[in-house]
Design an enzyme around this catalytic site. Structure first.
Site, PDB file in Angstrom:
ATOM      1  N   LYS A 119       6.415  18.945  -0.787  1.00  0.00           N
ATOM      2  CA  LYS A 119       6.687  18.632  -2.200  1.00  0.00           C
ATOM      3  C   LYS A 119       7.251  19.859  -2.908  1.00  0.00           C
ATOM      4  CE  LYS A 119       3.688  14.672  -2.574  1.00  0.00           C
ATOM      5  NZ  LYS A 119       2.275  14.342  -2.574  1.00  0.00           N
ATOM      6  N   LYS A 197       5.938  -3.673  -1.136  1.00  0.00           N
ATOM      7  CA  LYS A 197       4.506  -3.486  -0.879  1.00  0.00           C
ATOM      8  C   LYS A 197       3.767  -3.353  -2.215  1.00  0.00           C
ATOM      9  CE  LYS A 197       1.387  -0.079   1.111  1.00  0.00           C
ATOM     10  NZ  LYS A 197       0.835   1.066   0.527  1.00  0.00           N
ATOM     11  N   LYS A 200       0.132   0.876  -6.601  1.00  0.00           N
ATOM     12  CA  LYS A 200       0.065   1.308  -8.000  1.00  0.00           C
ATOM     13  C   LYS A 200       1.317   2.079  -8.401  1.00  0.00           C
ATOM     14  CE  LYS A 200      -3.579   4.500  -6.701  1.00  0.00           C
ATOM     15  NZ  LYS A 200      -4.185   3.892  -5.509  1.00  0.00           N
TER      16      LYS A 200
END
Ligand code: ADP
Ligand code: TRP
Length: 327
Positions: A119, A197, A200
């Site tokens: 990241k 899919k 959240k």
């Protein structure tokens, strides 16, 4: 000796969606049915949550809410030894010892750390993220767990626990049982209202605690094609059907498929049916949820803390003796 299985609930969010229900809650219920004679340790990964979310109050509140939802879904917590590792100091204590015999290179290869590196903010990665697998190994090894059912994503961590146990046994003498990672059979992916899919992160979910208005709004969002009412339709190409199927008996499923294929079924009708099925599924969960108190859960955890501390302290005493910490 009774087989010991170790599993967990991770309180990363305050709510549970239908995807989580079919992918995590239901398999947990099946686990206790599948191994009625095993002792299943079910811990709340509350200490682990702090690596990702620096909001202790949110993790605390999520934990209680998520556990209440699990119970409301029918997870009989009394069939599990459910506990909070934060009530068991030996987790952190054993982590120290295991960390001292773990090479940096080993931890650098862990995918949780590598993912954090990918990241791109290496300076912001906490030491907790780096040493996380060591805490996981302590979680497992303290209880001589025979089996740790995991998804593919956690396999490497359990293998590390096994390696480090082996290393300790080689250096200090036989102490730890070597845990087996058991890869859980894939549960199919539950789709969200946009056909991807359910997650959240995609804002395409239906929470188990959603009320009628929220569910209706979500059901209306399901995309369908432009076929007319009269046209025969292929249920397997329809997102309304794909979600609906989860709630149907084989007879209801066959009847709905036949209606799709015969033509004459409007998407509005299919959505109304889906809405009813979802609400019929959610209503009893929501009614039970309303009856469960936080205190009930806290009391259960506190009660089990006595037992798990006994086991964990016994193992830790053995470790301390082996490494000559005890004077
Ligand atoms: P999310 O994608 O919403 O962030 P998580 O990654 O927190 O969900 O998943 C928690 C658990 O629920 C995992 O065991 C995961 O496999 C399961 N799960 C999540 N979404 C789905 C889905 N759409 N279908 C099946 N299982 C799912
Ligand atoms: N790392 C697991 C997850 O992200 C949670 C976890 C913590 C765990 N300790 C463990 C899993 C020990 C198996 C064994 O979901």
């Amino acid at each position: 000796m009774t087989k010991r299985i170790l599993t967990w609930i991770k309180p990363t969010d305050n709510q549970i969606h239908l995807g989580n229900y079919f992918g995590a809650v239901k398999p947990m219920m099946e686990l206790s049915a599948q191994y009625p004679d095993a002792e299943i340790f079910l811990f709340l990964a509350i200490m682990h949550g702090l690596t990702g979310l620096h909001d202790g109050k949110a993790i605390h509140d999520n934990s209680l809410n998520v556990l209440k939802i699990y119970m409301a879904c029918g997870v009989d917590l009394k069939k599990f030894v459910i506990y909070n590792p934060a009530d068991v100091p030996a987790h952190a204590q054993l982590s120290w010892v295991l960390g001292c015999i773990t090479h940096m290179g080993f931890m650098e290869r862990m995918h949780s750390y590598k993912e954090a590196l990918d990241k791109g903010k290496s300076k912001e990665i906490s030491v907790g993220v780096f040493t996380y697998p060591i805490l996981m190994a302590a979680d497992i090894l303290l209880y001589d767990a025979d089996m740790v059912p995991v998804g593919q994503d956690q396999k490497q961590h359990v293998e590390y626990a096994r390696d480090i146990a082996q290393r300790f046994n080689n250096v200090f003498g036989e102490t730890f049982k070597l845990p087996e990672p058991y890869i859980k059979p894939e549960v199919g992916t539950i789709l969200g209202v946009d056909g991807r899919k359910m997650s959240k992160s995609y804002n395409n979910y239906i929470w188990l605690l959603d009320d009628e208005k929220q569910v209706l709004k979500r059901v209306k969002q399901i995309a369908t094609d432009a076929k007319t009412v009269e046209e025969p339709k292929d249920p397997d190409q329809c997102n309304v059907y794909k979600i609906c199927k989860l709630f149907l008996t084989p007879e209801e499923d066959a009847a709905l498929r036949a209606k799709y294929q015969a033509g004459g079924l409007s998407y509005k009708e299919a959505k109304d049916y889906l809405y009813e099925k979802i609400m019929a599924f959610l209503k009893p969960i929501q009614d039970r949820y309303a009856q469960i108190s936080d205190q009930e859960i806290i009391d259960l955890m506190k009660k089990n803390a006595v037992y798990v501390n006994e086991l964990a302290n016994k193992k830790l005493a053995e470790v301390y003796k082996k490494v000559w910490f005890t004077l």
